[in-house]
Design an enzyme around this catalytic site. Structure first.
Site, PDB file in Angstrom:
ATOM      1  CG  ASP A  52      -0.371  -0.118   2.507  1.00 15.08           C
ATOM      2  OD1 ASP A  52       0.872  -0.177   2.587  1.00 15.08           O
ATOM      3  OD2 ASP A  52      -1.107  -0.138   3.524  1.00 15.08           O
ATOM      4  CB  SER A  53       4.580   1.731  -0.096  1.00 12.86           C
ATOM      5  OG  SER A  53       4.819   0.534  -0.814  1.00 12.86           O
ATOM      6  CD  GLU A 190       7.560  -0.342   7.818  1.00 14.28           C
ATOM      7  OE1 GLU A 190       6.581  -1.042   7.459  1.00 14.28           O
ATOM      8  OE2 GLU A 190       7.782   0.813   7.385  1.00 14.28           O
TER       9      GLU A 190
HETATM   10  O1  KIV Z   1       3.521  -1.150   1.660  1.00 12.66           O
HETATM   11  C1  KIV Z   1       4.712  -1.498   1.730  1.00 12.66           C
HETATM   12  O2  KIV Z   1       5.535  -1.183   0.856  1.00 12.66           O
HETATM   13  C2  KIV Z   1       5.129  -2.291   2.873  1.00 12.66           C
HETATM   14  C3  KIV Z   1       6.598  -2.502   3.048  1.00 12.66           C
HETATM   15  C4  KIV Z   1       7.219  -1.293   3.623  1.00 12.66           C
HETATM   16  C5  KIV Z   1       6.890  -3.698   3.873  1.00 12.66           C
HETATM   17  O3  KIV Z   1       4.329  -2.725   3.633  1.00 12.66           O
END
Ligand code: KIV
Length: 272
Positions: A52-53, A190
């Site tokens: 979701d990044s 994380e």
């Molecule tokens: O959404 C994302 O990219 C993540 C990573 C930071 C593990 O959850």
């Protein structure tokens, strides 16, 4: 080509657990679109996370909260069309699983049916136990996510390292044990102290994939746009940049603009 790439034709959740047993580290990167996912897959990256990044790096939001389930499905389906070998894990976005287990299952089913992804990832431990169980009961593999969980950023108030105090560290260990017990196939940890992350990885039999969690875990994940240097304002200590694409791309765009404006592009050989 990595040893793992030769050995494993197609990565499954079981492959990852086997890799941990054999002491083989797991590589994981995010991707959100077909073209990037094709390159990541062909490089032998074991797991592609449709994170979701995407809310940050693709859509420009400050947090991961605004991205919707429909948007996650769009990104995930684009990634799935590109891959031949990697396992594709898709984030359940904020608001799609927190209210009740039935809604969580509905969201996970939509991701699996409409994108073709292979597993889902949810943030949290004990609080989301029933939702995780319900998704697992439907046969959908679940990856957990503990430590800094960006969907709760307004509760934390900051993106600093989590679980530095004993109480929070103890809860994190309990949550990791719980996620293992109920059937998750892996956990992302994380931004937690390296020592704690190693302790967790040693206590549980499922793989622990770290981001800002040191080298004592079973694998590493980074956000693609950060590791190839397309983003340049985000500089956490844990980030290793393998390219400086922000500079390279900006230089290329500037040169292209100059060439167009000067009439240098296209030249004789670049036209019909
Ligand atoms: O959404 C994302 O990219 C993540 C990573 C930071 C593990 O959850």
């Amino acid at each position: 080509m990595s040893i793992a790439k030769k050995e494993y034709k197609r990565i499954t959740t079981k492959t990852l657990v086997d890799m941990k047993k054999k002491g083989e580290k797991i590589s994981m990167l995010t991707a959100y679109d077909f073209t990037m996912a094709k390159i990541v897959d062909s490089a032998g990256i074991d797991v592609i996370l449709v994170g979701d990044s995407a809310s940050n790096v693709m859509a420009g939001h400050e947090t991961t909260l605004p991205i919707t389930l429909d948007q996650m499905i769009y990104h995930a389906a684009s990634v799935v069309r590109a891959i031949e070998r990697s396992l594709v894990v898709v984030d359940l976005p904020f608001g799609s699983y927190q209210s009740d287990p039935k809604e969580a299952l509905r969201s996970a089913i939509r991701i699996m049916k409409e994108s073709g992804g292979h597993a889902v990832k949810l943030e949290g431990g004990k609080e989301i136990k029933e939702s995780v169980k319900r998704i697992l009961n439907a046969g959908i593999p679940v990856m957990g996510h503990l430590g800094l969980t960006p969907q709760s950023i307004y509760k934390f108030g900051t993106y600093t390292v989590r679980a530095k105090e004993e109480e929070e560290a103890d809860k994190l260990i309990e949550d990791a044990l719980l996620l293992e017990r109920i059937g998750c196939f892996a956990i992302v940890l994380e931004k937690v102290p390296a020592k704690l992350a190693q302790q967790v990885a040693e206590k549980i039999s499922i793989p622990v994939i770290g981001i800002g969690a040191g080298n004592g875990v079973d694998g590493q994940v980074l956000v693609l746009h950060d590791m190839i240097g397309m983003t340049h304002e985000f500089n956490p200590r844990f980030l290793r940049r393998y390219l400086d694409l922000y500079t390279d791309m900006k230089n290329a765009f500037t040169q292209y603009s100059r060439d167009v404006k000067s009439g240098d592009f296209p030249n004789e050989s670049e036209q019909y």
